[in-house]
Design a protein around this motif. Structure first.
Motif, PDB file in Angstrom:
ATOM      1  N   LEU A 226       3.627  17.847  -4.181  1.00 12.16           N
ATOM      2  CA  LEU A 226       3.518  16.414  -3.926  1.00 12.16           C
ATOM      3  C   LEU A 226       4.878  15.915  -3.488  1.00 12.16           C
ATOM      4  O   LEU A 226       5.882  16.175  -4.157  1.00 12.16           O
ATOM      5  N   ARG A 227       4.924  15.222  -2.361  1.00 17.31           N
ATOM      6  CA  ARG A 227       6.174  14.614  -1.893  1.00 17.31           C
ATOM      7  C   ARG A 227       6.073  13.117  -2.154  1.00 17.31           C
ATOM      8  O   ARG A 227       5.190  12.447  -1.624  1.00 17.31           O
ATOM      9  N   LEU A 228       6.976  12.607  -2.992  1.00 17.04           N
ATOM     10  CA  LEU A 228       6.984  11.191  -3.344  1.00 17.04           C
ATOM     11  C   LEU A 228       7.728  10.374  -2.294  1.00 17.04           C
ATOM     12  O   LEU A 228       8.456  10.924  -1.461  1.00 17.04           O
ATOM     13  N   GLY A 229       7.558   9.060  -2.365  1.00 15.83           N
ATOM     14  CA  GLY A 229       8.187   8.159  -1.398  1.00 15.83           C
ATOM     15  C   GLY A 229       9.696   8.238  -1.369  1.00 15.83           C
ATOM     16  O   GLY A 229      10.320   7.958  -0.342  1.00 15.83           O
TER      17      GLY A 229
ATOM     18  N   LEU B 125       0.849  -1.185   0.000  1.00 15.41           N
ATOM     19  CA  LEU B 125       0.000   0.000   0.000  1.00 15.41           C
ATOM     20  C   LEU B 125       0.886   1.237   0.000  1.00 15.41           C
ATOM     21  O   LEU B 125       1.790   1.367   0.826  1.00 15.41           O
ATOM     22  N   VAL B 126       0.654   2.118  -0.941  1.00 13.55           N
ATOM     23  CA  VAL B 126       1.420   3.359  -1.059  1.00 13.55           C
ATOM     24  C   VAL B 126       0.436   4.508  -1.074  1.00 13.55           C
ATOM     25  O   VAL B 126      -0.645   4.407  -1.665  1.00 13.55           O
ATOM     26  N   GLY B 127       0.787   5.601  -0.431  1.00 10.71           N
ATOM     27  CA  GLY B 127      -0.089   6.768  -0.448  1.00 10.71           C
ATOM     28  C   GLY B 127       0.697   8.033  -0.725  1.00 10.71           C
ATOM     29  O   GLY B 127       1.864   8.140  -0.367  1.00 10.71           O
ATOM     30  N   TRP B 128       0.059   8.945  -1.393  1.00 13.21           N
ATOM     31  CA  TRP B 128       0.632  10.266  -1.652  1.00 13.21           C
ATOM     32  C   TRP B 128      -0.300  11.302  -1.054  1.00 13.21           C
ATOM     33  O   TRP B 128      -1.519  11.163  -1.083  1.00 13.21           O
ATOM     34  N   HIS B 129       0.284  12.359  -0.562  1.00 13.16           N
ATOM     35  CA  HIS B 129      -0.496  13.486  -0.067  1.00 13.16           C
ATOM     36  C   HIS B 129      -0.090  14.723  -0.856  1.00 13.16           C
ATOM     37  O   HIS B 129       1.095  15.011  -0.997  1.00 13.16           O
ATOM     38  N   ILE B 130      -1.066  15.417  -1.358  1.00  9.43           N
ATOM     39  CA  ILE B 130      -0.826  16.637  -2.120  1.00  9.43           C
ATOM     40  C   ILE B 130      -1.260  17.817  -1.281  1.00  9.43           C
ATOM     41  O   ILE B 130      -2.353  17.829  -0.730  1.00  9.43           O
TER      42      ILE B 130
END
Length: 89
Positions: free
Chosen positions: A26-29, A4-9
């Protein structure tokens, strides 16, 4: 196994008269930050609806963000696969 991966904008808006600007981040993993901007401009005869200006400016910022992500993904594919590929769209 499922991952499970999530992004927060983060999105910020600024209204100055008839113009609304949106700034998205957007901050990527991997720690990369992608920033994008969008704007909208209300015609003088249009009613004063700030929410509509935010929606248009926000959509344009997200569209810019999507374009940058596609370009980034294409570049990463090219790093590991020297065969010519078509840019993602």
């Amino acid at each position: 196994m499922q991952t499970l991966v999530g992004w927060h904008i983060e999105m910020e808006f600024r209204e100055e008269g008839p113009r609304t600007t949106a700034a998205a981040m957007l901050r990527l993993g991997d720690g990369t930050e992608v920033r994008a901007h969008g704007y909208s401009s209300r015609h003088p005869s249009d009613p004063d609806q700030l929410r509509v200006g935010e929606e248009i400016a926000g959509a344009r910022a997200l569209n810019d963000l999507a374009s940058q992500l596609l370009t980034k993904a294409h570049a990463e594919i090219q790093e590991v696969n020297p065969l010519p590929t078509h840019p993602l769209s």
